[in-house]
Design a protein around this motif. Sequence first.
Motif, short mmCIF file in Angstrom:
data_model
loop_
_atom_site.label_atom_id
_atom_site.label_comp_id
_atom_site.label_asym_id
_atom_site.label_seq_id
_atom_site.Cartn_x
_atom_site.Cartn_y
_atom_site.Cartn_z
N ILE A 33 7.95 -4.30 4.21
CA ILE A 33 6.50 -4.27 4.46
C ILE A 33 6.02 -2.72 4.57
CG2 ILE A 33 4.70 -5.29 5.82
CD1 ILE A 33 6.52 -7.66 6.15
N PRO A 34 4.90 -2.41 3.82
CA PRO A 34 4.40 -0.94 3.97
C PRO A 34 3.37 -1.23 5.23
CG PRO A 34 3.33 -1.91 1.94
CD PRO A 34 4.38 -2.90 2.51
N THR A 35 3.48 0.05 6.00
CA THR A 35 2.74 0.11 7.05
C THR A 35 1.91 1.63 7.32
OG1 THR A 35 2.39 0.04 9.43
CG2 THR A 35 4.58 0.70 8.69
N GLY A 95 4.01 13.23 -0.47
CA GLY A 95 5.00 14.01 -0.83
C GLY A 95 6.19 13.10 -1.29
N THR A 96 5.93 11.99 -0.80
CA THR A 96 7.17 10.87 -1.15
C THR A 96 7.43 10.65 -2.41
OG1 THR A 96 8.19 8.67 -0.62
CG2 THR A 96 5.74 8.82 -1.18
N VAL A 97 8.85 10.34 -2.60
CA VAL A 97 9.38 10.16 -3.93
C VAL A 97 9.10 8.85 -4.74
CG1 VAL A 97 11.37 11.67 -3.77
CG2 VAL A 97 11.51 9.22 -3.22
N PHE A 98 8.49 7.81 -3.74
CA PHE A 98 7.97 6.65 -4.18
C PHE A 98 6.48 6.54 -4.85
CE2 PHE A 98 11.24 6.02 -0.90
CZ PHE A 98 12.10 5.00 -1.97
N PRO A 99 6.42 5.84 -5.92
CA PRO A 99 5.05 5.87 -6.50
C PRO A 99 3.94 4.98 -5.71
CG PRO A 99 6.60 4.10 -7.55
CD PRO A 99 7.46 4.92 -6.82
N GLU A 100 2.80 5.47 -5.71
CA GLU A 100 1.74 4.72 -5.02
C GLU A 100 1.70 3.49 -5.02
OE1 GLU A 100 -3.01 5.79 -3.74
OE2 GLU A 100 -1.83 6.94 -5.36
N SER A 101 1.91 2.59 -5.89
CA SER A 101 1.93 1.26 -6.09
C SER A 101 2.75 0.71 -4.85
CB SER A 101 2.32 0.86 -7.53
OG SER A 101 3.71 1.09 -7.84
N SER A 103 2.45 -2.59 -1.54
CA SER A 103 2.91 -3.89 -1.81
C SER A 103 4.25 -4.06 -1.14
CB SER A 103 3.22 -3.99 -3.27
OG SER A 103 2.06 -3.61 -4.03
N VAL A 104 4.29 -5.27 -0.90
CA VAL A 104 5.75 -5.84 -0.13
C VAL A 104 6.70 -5.73 -1.23
CG1 VAL A 104 6.58 -7.86 1.01
CG2 VAL A 104 4.54 -7.18 1.52
N HIS A 105 8.17 -5.57 -1.00
CA HIS A 105 8.96 -5.59 -1.75
C HIS A 105 10.21 -6.43 -1.19
CE1 HIS A 105 10.89 -2.34 0.45
NE2 HIS A 105 11.77 -2.79 0.28
N LYS A 138 10.03 -3.74 -11.08
CA LYS A 138 9.04 -4.77 -11.04
C LYS A 138 9.20 -5.99 -11.99
CE LYS A 138 4.80 -3.92 -9.78
NZ LYS A 138 3.39 -3.53 -9.80
N LYS A 139 9.27 -7.15 -11.41
CA LYS A 139 9.49 -8.18 -12.31
C LYS A 139 8.67 -9.20 -12.04
CE LYS A 139 11.76 -11.16 -15.13
NZ LYS A 139 11.50 -11.12 -16.75
N ASP A 140 7.87 -9.71 -12.97
CA ASP A 140 6.74 -10.71 -12.77
C ASP A 140 5.82 -9.90 -11.39
OD1 ASP A 140 7.59 -12.30 -14.72
OD2 ASP A 140 8.82 -13.28 -13.40
N ASN A 141 5.37 -9.06 -11.33
CA ASN A 141 4.67 -8.30 -10.74
C ASN A 141 5.21 -8.39 -9.09
OD1 ASN A 141 2.22 -6.90 -10.61
ND2 ASN A 141 1.05 -8.50 -9.77
N VAL A 142 6.56 -8.37 -9.09
CA VAL A 142 7.05 -8.54 -7.72
C VAL A 142 8.03 -7.40 -7.80
CG1 VAL A 142 8.75 -9.54 -6.22
CG2 VAL A 142 7.33 -11.05 -7.38
N ILE A 143 7.98 -6.29 -6.70
CA ILE A 143 8.88 -5.41 -6.51
C ILE A 143 10.12 -5.74 -5.95
CG2 ILE A 143 8.91 -3.04 -5.44
CD1 ILE A 143 6.00 -2.59 -5.50
N ILE A 144 11.20 -5.39 -6.56
CA ILE A 144 12.45 -5.61 -6.29
C ILE A 144 13.32 -4.38 -5.90
CG2 ILE A 144 14.49 -6.87 -6.55
CD1 ILE A 144 12.90 -8.54 -8.73
#
Length: 104
Positions: free
Chosen positions: A9-11, A46-52, A56-58, A92-98
């Motif tokens: 969960i992003p915070t 500066g994180t390596v993770f994309p803004e999306s 979004s919960v993964h 991403k699969k069916d709009n879900v981040i895994i």
Amino acid sequence: MFKLVHIGIPTTQEKEGNLYVEGANIYVTSSEDSPFAIEYVRFLPGTVFPESMHYSVHIAAEVDSIDSYLQFADEVLVPKMDNGACYLCFIKKDNVIIEMIEQK
């Protein structure tokens, strides 16, 4: 094998027990400390993770081979990377981040 491990969960808030992940520029909590297997993730500039992923919960799963699951992905958000004790990959699969976790 596809075994669910945690829910990410992003915070934007600091959480008790959060740890800085060198190279990724994020803070995370341990899902093992949560009765619901929740991992809070705070992304820093500066994180390596994309803004999306910042909003979004993964779900995270341990897999026997990341490569064998990539064919099912709609999109690869973060290619397979070495995380020390394991390999990680975010898709991403069916709009879900895994998040896929492969032990070395």
